[in-house]
Design an enzyme around this catalytic site. Structure first.
Site, PDB file in Angstrom:
ATOM      1  N   SER A  88      41.666 -18.963  -7.133  1.00  0.00           N
ATOM      2  CA  SER A  88      40.258 -19.345  -7.186  1.00  0.00           C
ATOM      3  C   SER A  88      39.684 -19.915  -5.899  1.00  0.00           C
ATOM      4  O   SER A  88      38.471 -20.114  -5.806  1.00  0.00           O
ATOM      5  CB  SER A  88      40.031 -20.359  -8.311  1.00  0.00           C
ATOM      6  N   SER A 136      37.267 -19.062  -9.319  1.00  0.00           N
ATOM      7  CA  SER A 136      36.235 -19.882  -9.916  1.00  0.00           C
ATOM      8  C   SER A 136      35.488 -20.764  -8.920  1.00  0.00           C
ATOM      9  O   SER A 136      34.553 -21.465  -9.275  1.00  0.00           O
ATOM     10  CB  SER A 136      36.851 -20.767 -11.002  1.00  0.00           C
ATOM     11  N   LYS A 169      32.990 -28.910  -6.223  1.00  0.00           N
ATOM     12  CA  LYS A 169      33.041 -27.925  -7.299  1.00  0.00           C
ATOM     13  C   LYS A 169      32.756 -28.595  -8.633  1.00  0.00           C
ATOM     14  O   LYS A 169      33.272 -29.682  -8.928  1.00  0.00           O
ATOM     15  CB  LYS A 169      34.421 -27.270  -7.307  1.00  0.00           C
TER      16      LYS A 169
END
Length: 473
Positions: free
Chosen positions: A177, A153, A77
């Site tokens: 997330s 996210s 990520k």
């Protein structure tokens, strides 16, 4: 076999690499080809490190070793530092940042032999449950319906795994997330207990809510990553280790458990979509058939004005801290409008405001923790509705974004506040082909038990292995 490599689970790919059924170069090239073919329309990646990935794969093929992930392609990520690979934090203001060192868990994954193929998409500083930013051309979308967000996210991570662009992905969860992207993409997403995985950078608060974890297609694949990542830094204030490996824990069914179920949102005026209720009901029935005690309860606490205000303060404080710490003043104008809004909220706070907000969140969290006095697991929806169309969260303007996000992801933040382990599991697709998931939350530091239950549900066919259209193309 090349065209079918992505159909193997991550665990099967690791086994195939060890048996030399295929090489790390062959596997890596397969995924890079799929990324080149599909990612433009999916928004899964911020950066693709093709040359580095092929070089790492070649080195693995030439000097075989014993790393748990040796040769397995992986995406990290883009909120987390990767040595020598661009890390933008989802921000145009930091678009050219190339860290010199890895984050803690990122380093563990790379030292375990994972091949870094790229950085997955994320909103600026991870501040939203969808993935728009000014670094990439489009937000991450669910490959089951490319007109709808893949959430966030960790939206890029979920999109990549669901579309067969990665076998498994690194992600993080500060208010849902990992779990909400997993639900929108028909995947398994695990948010560990606080302290199981050390954060990449020191927490900006003594009340940390965010932690890294895996997004995967199977519980076994998630366990594979957890066993590598669950090695806390010795100086981690909250660090702890499980007493055995996740891979071993999921091989045996859990003891009969007491499971509380609710589908209430706890937010006035917001009701559950019927398909999210159906997901919980079919899971509850299966749990009963597996011998667990299941009972419906009322939601332990509601999202009153004080808690919603506290969450707004919390996110404003954290975003302001990030902006003041890492964004050069002469590049602050490149921040997205929503980040500038939250930064303004944070800049106007006093220390007393932050502590008062944290106190309110602690009281809210305590109500949920107390519900586990005689319960082992909570079963809830992951989201209040299906994946939403692009533009949904911004429809009422910047100042309303946080409220619209809470209305949709209302079931997930409390487990971040309590520090409990939580897993999102797939349930089913509706007649329009949209995915729905369920959330299981365990007692603090009972992560092994939670994953064993998830594996039991997977083995009992809670969900079908249904892929999006691009999977077999």
């Amino acid at each position: 076999m090349g065209n079918e490599l992505h159909e193997l689970s991550a665990a099967a790919q690791v086994a195939g690499l060890r048996a030399r059924d295929f090489s790390a170069r062959e596997l890596t090239a397969h995924y890079l080809e799929r990324i080149a073919k599909y990612d433009e329309g999916l928004g899964a990646f911020v950066s693709v490190s093709a040359d580095l990935a092929m070089a790492e794969a070649a080195a693995i093929d030439e000097s075989w070793g014993d790393g748990a992930l040796r040769g397995l392609p992986l995406g990290i990520k883009d909120l987390f530092p990767t040595a020598g690979v661009r890390t933008t934090f989802g921000s145009a203001a930091l678009a050219d940042t190339v860290p010199e060192t890895d984050g803690w868990a990122t380093g563990l994954l790379r030292r375990a032999g994972a091949v870094l193929v790229g950085k997955t998409n994320t909103p600026e500083f991870g501040s939203t449950c969808y993935t728009p930013n000014d670094v990439t051309a489009q937000p991450s979308v669910t490959p089951y319906d490319v007109t709808r967000y893949a959430s966030g996210s960790s939206g890029g991570a979920a999109t990549a795994v669901a579309a067969g662009l990665l076998p498994v992905a690194h992600a993080s969860d500060g208010a849902g997330s990992i779990r909400t992207p997993a639900a929108t993409c028909h995947l398994v997403g695990v948010k560990p207990s606080l302290g199981l995985i050390t954060p990449a950078v020191p927490a900006g608060s003594f009340f940390p809510t965010s932690i890294e974890g895996p997004i995967a297609r199977t519980v076994e694949d998630a366990a594979l990553l957890l066993d590598v990542m669950a090695q806390p830094w010795p100086g981690d204030l909250h660090g702890w280790r499980p007493d055995r490996q996740f891979i071993e824990a999921i091989k045996r069914p859990p003891r009969p458990l007491k499971i509380a179920v609710w589908t209430e949102t706890g937010l006035d005026g917001i009701t559950q979509h019927p398909e999210t209720v159906r997901a919980v009901e079919r899971t509850a029935l299966l749990l009963q058939e597996l011998g667990h005690e299941v009972r419906e309860v009322q939601i332990p606490a509601r999202w009153d004005d004080s808690v919603r205000s506290a969450m707004r303060t919390h996110f404003g404080y954290l975003v302001n801290l990030v902006v003041e710490t890492i964004v050069p003043a002469d590049r602050a104008h490149l921040l997205t409008p929503y980040t500038q809004f939250l930064n303004g909220v944070g800049a106007g706070l006093s220390g007393a405001d932050v502590l008062t907000a944290q106190s309110s969140m602690v009281r809210f969290a305590g109500a949920f923790l107390s519900a586990f006095a005689d319960v082992d697991i909570a079963l809830t929806p992951v989201t209040s509705a299906p994946p939403v169309p692009i533009g949904h969260f911004e429809a009422d303007g910047i100042e309303a974004v946080i409220d619209r996000m809470l209305e949709w992801s209302v079931h997930t933040p409390w487990a971040n506040l309590t520090g409990q382990p939580a897993v999102a599991l797939p349930s089913h697709l509706d007649p329009d082909g949209l995915p729905y998931g369920v959330q299981l939350v365990g007692r603090p530091r009972h992560d092994l038990e939670l994953l064993a239950l998830a594996a039991q549900l997977e083995g009992a066919a809670l969900w079908d292995d249904v892929h999006p259209p691009c999977w077999s193309q």
